[in-house]
Scaffold this motif. Structure first.
Motif, PDB file in Angstrom:
ATOM      1  N   ALA A  19       0.834  -1.205   0.000  1.00  0.00           N
ATOM      2  CA  ALA A  19       0.000   0.000   0.000  1.00  0.00           C
ATOM      3  C   ALA A  19       0.873   1.261   0.000  1.00  0.00           C
ATOM      4  CB  ALA A  19      -0.940  -0.006   1.205  1.00  0.00           C
ATOM      5  N   LEU A  20       1.940   1.247   0.797  1.00  0.00           N
ATOM      6  CA  LEU A  20       2.861   2.392   0.810  1.00  0.00           C
ATOM      7  C   LEU A  20       3.549   2.561  -0.540  1.00  0.00           C
ATOM      8  CD1 LEU A  20       4.577   2.085   4.304  1.00  0.00           C
ATOM      9  CD2 LEU A  20       3.060   3.911   3.531  1.00  0.00           C
ATOM     10  N   ARG A  21       3.987   1.449  -1.114  1.00  0.00           N
ATOM     11  CA  ARG A  21       4.659   1.493  -2.408  1.00  0.00           C
ATOM     12  C   ARG A  21       3.730   2.121  -3.457  1.00  0.00           C
ATOM     13  NH1 ARG A  21       4.740  -0.598  -6.967  1.00  0.00           N
ATOM     14  NH2 ARG A  21       3.159  -2.156  -6.588  1.00  0.00           N
ATOM     15  N   GLN A  22       2.480   1.713  -3.456  1.00  0.00           N
ATOM     16  CA  GLN A  22       1.528   2.249  -4.426  1.00  0.00           C
ATOM     17  C   GLN A  22       1.210   3.715  -4.153  1.00  0.00           C
ATOM     18  OE1 GLN A  22      -1.907  -0.303  -4.672  1.00  0.00           O
ATOM     19  NE2 GLN A  22      -0.718  -2.007  -5.478  1.00  0.00           N
ATOM     20  N   PHE A  33      16.197  -0.989   2.929  1.00  0.00           N
ATOM     21  CA  PHE A  33      15.515   0.223   3.389  1.00  0.00           C
ATOM     22  C   PHE A  33      14.596  -0.140   4.537  1.00  0.00           C
ATOM     23  CE2 PHE A  33      12.089   3.452   2.933  1.00  0.00           C
ATOM     24  CZ  PHE A  33      12.856   4.562   3.199  1.00  0.00           C
ATOM     25  N   ASP A  34      14.794   0.460   5.696  1.00  0.00           N
ATOM     26  CA  ASP A  34      14.046   0.129   6.904  1.00  0.00           C
ATOM     27  C   ASP A  34      13.216   1.325   7.342  1.00  0.00           C
ATOM     28  OD1 ASP A  34      13.063  -0.803   9.294  1.00  0.00           O
ATOM     29  OD2 ASP A  34      15.025  -1.037  10.244  1.00  0.00           O
ATOM     30  N   LEU A  35      11.903   1.219   7.139  1.00  0.00           N
ATOM     31  CA  LEU A  35      11.007   2.317   7.511  1.00  0.00           C
ATOM     32  C   LEU A  35      10.936   2.514   9.020  1.00  0.00           C
ATOM     33  CD1 LEU A  35       8.061   1.656   5.044  1.00  0.00           C
ATOM     34  CD2 LEU A  35       9.703   3.520   4.953  1.00  0.00           C
ATOM     35  N   THR A  36      11.343   1.517   9.787  1.00  0.00           N
ATOM     36  CA  THR A  36      11.283   1.634  11.244  1.00  0.00           C
ATOM     37  C   THR A  36      12.551   2.233  11.837  1.00  0.00           C
ATOM     38  OG1 THR A  36      12.112  -0.612  11.574  1.00  0.00           O
ATOM     39  CG2 THR A  36       9.714  -0.350  11.396  1.00  0.00           C
ATOM     40  N   ASP A  37      13.559   2.462  11.012  1.00  0.00           N
ATOM     41  CA  ASP A  37      14.815   3.041  11.484  1.00  0.00           C
ATOM     42  C   ASP A  37      14.541   4.443  12.042  1.00  0.00           C
ATOM     43  OD1 ASP A  37      17.279   4.367  11.728  1.00  0.00           O
ATOM     44  OD2 ASP A  37      18.131   3.311  10.009  1.00  0.00           O
ATOM     45  N   PRO A  38      14.909   4.692  13.307  1.00  0.00           N
ATOM     46  CA  PRO A  38      14.666   6.014  13.907  1.00  0.00           C
ATOM     47  C   PRO A  38      15.316   7.156  13.136  1.00  0.00           C
ATOM     48  CG  PRO A  38      15.453   4.461  15.569  1.00  0.00           C
ATOM     49  CD  PRO A  38      15.541   3.772  14.244  1.00  0.00           C
ATOM     50  N   LEU A  39      16.381   6.883  12.395  1.00  0.00           N
ATOM     51  CA  LEU A  39      17.024   7.934  11.605  1.00  0.00           C
ATOM     52  C   LEU A  39      16.244   8.228  10.324  1.00  0.00           C
ATOM     53  CD1 LEU A  39      20.737   6.803  12.002  1.00  0.00           C
ATOM     54  CD2 LEU A  39      19.546   8.630  13.230  1.00  0.00           C
ATOM     55  N   VAL A  40      15.457   7.262   9.863  1.00  0.00           N
ATOM     56  CA  VAL A  40      14.664   7.433   8.644  1.00  0.00           C
ATOM     57  C   VAL A  40      13.304   8.052   8.957  1.00  0.00           C
ATOM     58  CG1 VAL A  40      13.506   6.166   6.765  1.00  0.00           C
ATOM     59  CG2 VAL A  40      15.821   5.529   7.454  1.00  0.00           C
ATOM     60  N   GLN A  41      12.748   7.713  10.105  1.00  0.00           N
ATOM     61  CA  GLN A  41      11.396   8.157  10.474  1.00  0.00           C
ATOM     62  C   GLN A  41      11.143   9.659  10.278  1.00  0.00           C
ATOM     63  OE1 GLN A  41       8.411   6.730  12.077  1.00  0.00           O
ATOM     64  NE2 GLN A  41       9.138   4.931  10.981  1.00  0.00           N
ATOM     65  N   PRO A  42      12.021  10.543  10.729  1.00  0.00           N
ATOM     66  CA  PRO A  42      11.741  11.976  10.569  1.00  0.00           C
ATOM     67  C   PRO A  42      11.670  12.423   9.108  1.00  0.00           C
ATOM     68  CG  PRO A  42      13.493  11.641  12.171  1.00  0.00           C
ATOM     69  CD  PRO A  42      13.232  10.316  11.519  1.00  0.00           C
ATOM     70  N   LEU A  43      12.253  11.661   8.210  1.00  0.00           N
ATOM     71  CA  LEU A  43      12.249  12.025   6.794  1.00  0.00           C
ATOM     72  C   LEU A  43      10.955  11.621   6.082  1.00  0.00           C
ATOM     73  CD1 LEU A  43      15.861  10.791   5.962  1.00  0.00           C
ATOM     74  CD2 LEU A  43      15.152  13.115   6.568  1.00  0.00           C
ATOM     75  N   LEU A  44      10.172  10.786   6.728  1.00  0.00           N
ATOM     76  CA  LEU A  44       8.972  10.243   6.102  1.00  0.00           C
ATOM     77  C   LEU A  44       7.791  11.202   6.208  1.00  0.00           C
ATOM     78  CD1 LEU A  44       9.197   6.598   7.501  1.00  0.00           C
ATOM     79  CD2 LEU A  44       9.955   7.424   5.261  1.00  0.00           C
ATOM     80  N   HIS A  45       6.898  11.092   5.256  1.00  0.00           N
ATOM     81  CA  HIS A  45       5.646  11.843   5.280  1.00  0.00           C
ATOM     82  C   HIS A  45       4.878  11.429   6.534  1.00  0.00           C
ATOM     83  CE1 HIS A  45       1.563  12.981   4.179  1.00  0.00           C
ATOM     84  NE2 HIS A  45       2.110  13.816   3.305  1.00  0.00           N
ATOM     85  N   GLU A  47       1.858  10.634   7.081  1.00  0.00           N
ATOM     86  CA  GLU A  47       0.967   9.483   6.884  1.00  0.00           C
ATOM     87  C   GLU A  47       1.758   8.177   6.912  1.00  0.00           C
ATOM     88  OE1 GLU A  47      -1.673   9.826   3.520  1.00  0.00           O
ATOM     89  OE2 GLU A  47      -2.033  11.938   3.972  1.00  0.00           O
ATOM     90  N   VAL A  48       2.946   8.189   6.341  1.00  0.00           N
ATOM     91  CA  VAL A  48       3.799   7.001   6.353  1.00  0.00           C
ATOM     92  C   VAL A  48       4.268   6.729   7.779  1.00  0.00           C
ATOM     93  CG1 VAL A  48       5.941   5.986   5.486  1.00  0.00           C
ATOM     94  CG2 VAL A  48       4.531   7.372   3.967  1.00  0.00           C
ATOM     95  N   VAL A  51       1.482   4.995   9.674  1.00  0.00           N
ATOM     96  CA  VAL A  51       1.371   3.565   9.344  1.00  0.00           C
ATOM     97  C   VAL A  51       2.446   2.786  10.085  1.00  0.00           C
ATOM     98  CG1 VAL A  51       1.612   1.859   7.495  1.00  0.00           C
ATOM     99  CG2 VAL A  51       0.251   3.912   7.115  1.00  0.00           C
ATOM    100  N   CYS A  52       3.666   3.307  10.092  1.00  0.00           N
ATOM    101  CA  CYS A  52       4.785   2.636  10.765  1.00  0.00           C
ATOM    102  C   CYS A  52       4.543   2.535  12.268  1.00  0.00           C
ATOM    103  CB  CYS A  52       6.093   3.367  10.499  1.00  0.00           C
ATOM    104  SG  CYS A  52       6.625   3.277   8.787  1.00  0.00           S
ATOM    105  N   GLN A  53       3.954   3.561  12.845  1.00  0.00           N
ATOM    106  CA  GLN A  53       3.704   3.560  14.283  1.00  0.00           C
ATOM    107  C   GLN A  53       2.555   2.632  14.659  1.00  0.00           C
ATOM    108  OE1 GLN A  53       3.237   7.742  14.986  1.00  0.00           O
ATOM    109  NE2 GLN A  53       5.441   8.128  14.931  1.00  0.00           N
ATOM    110  N   LYS A  54       1.608   2.428  13.744  1.00  0.00           N
ATOM    111  CA  LYS A  54       0.466   1.554  14.028  1.00  0.00           C
ATOM    112  C   LYS A  54       0.815   0.080  13.879  1.00  0.00           C
ATOM    113  CE  LYS A  54      -3.090   4.837  12.680  1.00  0.00           C
ATOM    114  NZ  LYS A  54      -4.121   5.153  11.678  1.00  0.00           N
ATOM    115  N   PHE A  55       1.852  -0.231  13.108  1.00  0.00           N
ATOM    116  CA  PHE A  55       2.169  -1.631  12.846  1.00  0.00           C
ATOM    117  C   PHE A  55       2.381  -2.447  14.121  1.00  0.00           C
ATOM    118  CE2 PHE A  55       5.059  -5.140  12.140  1.00  0.00           C
ATOM    119  CZ  PHE A  55       4.363  -5.853  11.179  1.00  0.00           C
ATOM    120  N   PRO A  56       3.205  -1.985  15.077  1.00  0.00           N
ATOM    121  CA  PRO A  56       3.405  -2.798  16.288  1.00  0.00           C
ATOM    122  C   PRO A  56       2.103  -3.050  17.056  1.00  0.00           C
ATOM    123  CG  PRO A  56       5.056  -1.065  16.169  1.00  0.00           C
ATOM    124  CD  PRO A  56       4.048  -0.787  15.088  1.00  0.00           C
TER     125      PRO A  56
END
Length: 107
Positions: A19-22, A33-45, A47-48, A51-56
């Motif tokens: 869904a994210l890819r689309q 590429f790790d969307l859960t990486d704390p260094l990557v998180q601030p760069l994400l939109h 909404e993304v 989604v990452c925070q709801k997964f756990p």
């Protein structure tokens, strides 16, 4: 129950990544590429990030639905990493469940 929960969590992960890819209109994510990486998180939109925070939370709901507690699930997950026989047994069940799901979709 553990193998069923792993299967369902991986399906959730796969569905969310697709869904994210689309929504991002990308063909694929870069390898590693790790969307859960704390260094990557601030760069994400935002909404993304959401989604990452709801997964756990959703993964924990799945674990509980199969009668396991988070600690128990995590111990079993660690066991799959260190015990090849246990890992093989879990993988055997996961493969069987995947085959049944595919065959069920053909009907």
């Amino acid at each position: 129950m553990f193998a069923r929960s792993i299967t369902e969590i991986e399906e959730l992960r796969s569905d969310q990544m697709e869904a994210l890819r689309q929504s991002l209109k990308v063909e694929r994510f870069p390898p590693g590429f790790d969307l859960t990486d704390p260094l990557v998180q601030p760069l994400l939109h935002p909404e993304v990030q959401a989604v990452c925070q709801k997964f756990p939370v959703k993964a924990e709901e799945i674990v509980k639905r199969y009668g396991l507690e988070s600690d128990e699930f995590n111990r079993m997950l660690e066991e799959t990493k260190g015990n090849p026989i246990f890992r093989w047994r879990v993988q055997k069940y996961v493969d069987k469940a995947e085959e049944e799901r595919r065959n069920g979709n053909k009907s």
